[in-house]
Design an enzyme around this catalytic site. Structure first.
Site, mmCIF file in Angstrom:
data_model
loop_
_atom_site.group_PDB
_atom_site.id
_atom_site.type_symbol
_atom_site.label_atom_id
_atom_site.label_comp_id
_atom_site.label_asym_id
_atom_site.label_seq_id
_atom_site.Cartn_x
_atom_site.Cartn_y
_atom_site.Cartn_z
ATOM 1 C CG HIS A 35 5.782 2.958 6.978
ATOM 2 N ND1 HIS A 35 4.553 2.491 7.364
ATOM 3 C CD2 HIS A 35 5.529 3.975 6.128
ATOM 4 C CE1 HIS A 35 3.595 3.204 6.788
ATOM 5 N NE2 HIS A 35 4.166 4.110 6.020
ATOM 6 N NE ARG B 36 14.459 0.308 -3.493
ATOM 7 C CZ ARG B 36 13.581 0.376 -2.497
ATOM 8 N NH1 ARG B 36 12.625 -0.548 -2.403
ATOM 9 N NH2 ARG B 36 13.648 1.341 -1.600
ATOM 10 N N PRO C 40 0.841 -1.200 0.000
ATOM 11 C CG PRO C 40 0.087 -0.966 2.205
ATOM 12 C CD PRO C 40 0.818 -1.915 1.292
#
Length: 429
Positions: A324, A359, A104
């Site tokens: 986060h 990544r 999200p």
């Protein structure tokens, strides 16, 4: 829900790119993260880049997330590659096409208008589970409509208003969310110098609050606020204040000019800023979830082994090891480092996802080898969004999944379940 296993995804992706190259066509979205990041920065505003790419404090946690992956090396097995690979995984009772989910990301409209709709369509097109943001720029119902029966989960920020918490949960159930992902690490915003230096918070302009302005309980709270006889704070009239008011009106549901004349947009922003997250969130709050929803419950933001144990004792269905993306605490432990400690504490059975620092496909492979059941991808797909909208998100997803598939092929692994600790070692260089 589309769950087509990503068999041969790597070879298919290579062939598509190289065949286009024969015709003189180069990919619009770079295949390496460094160039992807550089190009995305070029097309982004200063405020957008500060919010999406920025980290907490001096950025040590962001760097630490990446350095943690550099400490591990993949050890491939030769002459043992299977002809086909199965990238699908079982998570919370559902089969997912790959172990890559979309994290999200709030306020993504900073990077591209209708951001969440682009992301939703890209997720559906690539059979990737989309964890819809509670701080999204389009209501979850509109995103779900774009996805058909494709897999989606919903992220929940625990509001100060318990009625709003229940309303958001009920809406997530109604759109067919496969899980409720409760974010634990943003009870207050972290110290983010890149945003602070610009005096920029997207929510104060009405960007990233669409789940709220579309919510019946939130609308009720705003109406109560407007009807209150309490003294309204005065606002200094400046050019910046006028621009902010116009942004609020543009981002609020309804007609722009009606919104300009209405107190509703400003009241919605002020209400959001007052109640969107509960700084007193506790384990007692979390213990009420089983009475409030039938959805599988996932707790996101776990970094300590004792917190992981407590979450499982509470009966949650999965945890996400995450800091986060380095955006909340400077000099926090890297998520990958925390994964090792968490997995050692809770054993192999509980479902654990890894977020922060992913990544590449090789990163996904490393995370799986070190104990993750799946991973959440964040900034890379948002950079793809900035470059090419829906197609850009699709390209980033396909590139990461393709590299994972090729890494599996070259390492001698047939399926995700066969990736284990024996495939990685601590790097000596």
């Amino acid at each position: 829900m589309t769950t087509t296993p990503a068999r041969g995804a790597g070879i298919d992706r290579l062939n598509a790119i190289y065949r286009a190259g024969v015709l003189g066509r180069r990919p619009a979205v770079p295949a390496d993260f460094g160039e992807l990041e550089r190009r995305a920065k070029k097309v982004s505003s200063a405020k957008a880049w500060a919010y999406v790419a920025g980290g907490a404090g001096e950025g040590r946690t962001v760097r630490r997330n990446r350095a943690a992956f550099d400490q591990w090396a993949i050890v491939p097995a030769m002459a043992s590659a299977p002809g086909d690979r199965d990238l699908s995984v079982e998570l919370l009772g559902a089969r997912h096409a790959s172990p890559l989910l979309l994290a999200p990301v709030g306020a993504a409209a900073l990077m591209k208008d209708d951001s969440d709709l682009h992301i939703a369509r890209a997720a559906a097109a690539t059979a990737s589970t989309y964890v819809m943001s509670n701080q999204g720029c389009s209501p979850m119902e509109e995103c779900a409509a774009e996805m058909g029966d494709a897999s989606r989960w919903f992220q929940l920020y625990w509001s100060k208003d318990e009625g709003l918490v229940d309303s958001l949960i009920q809406r997530a159930e109604a759109i067919g969310a496969g899980a409720l992902v409760v974010t634990l690490d943003t009870t207050v915003l972290g110290w983010r110098p890149q945003d602070l230096n610009l005096g920029s918070l997207p929510f104060s302009r009405g960007i990233g609050i669409a789940q709220y302005t579309s919510d019946p309980r939130f609308q009720e709270i705003v109406r109560e606020r407007l009807a209150s006889p309490s003294e309204k704070p005065s606002v200094e009239v400046t050019l910046g204040a006028v621009r902010t008011l116009l942004d609020m009106s543009r981002n609020h549901p309804g007609d722009f000019w009606d919104n300009v004349r209405s107190p509703q947009p400003r009241a919605s922003v002020e209400t959001f800023l007052d109640i969107y997250s509960n700084p007193g969130l506790s384990w007692d709050h979390l213990a009420t979830l089983r009475e409030r929803t039938s959805l599988p419950v996932v707790l996101k933001g776990i970094l300590r082994p004792d917190d992981a144990r407590r979450a499982l004792e509470l009966g949650v269905d999965a945890i996400v090891v995450s800091n986060h993306g380095g955006r909340q605490i400077d000099s926090s432990i890297a998520s990958l480092d925390a994964l090792l400690d968490v997995r050692a504490e809770i054993g192999p059975e509980p479902t654990v996802l890894l977020d922060s620092g992913i990544r590449t496909g090789a990163d996904v492979f490393t995370a799986l080898a070190l104990g993750a059941d799946a991973v959440l991808l964040g900034r890379p797909y948002v950079y793809g969004l900035a470059l090419a909208g829906q197609r850009g998100v699709e390209d980033v997803i396909r590139n990461v999944v393709a590299e994972l598939d090729l890494t599996m092929a070259l390492s001698g692994t047939r399926d995700v379940g066969s990736i284990g600790r024996g495939h990685v070692v601590e790097s000596r260089s």
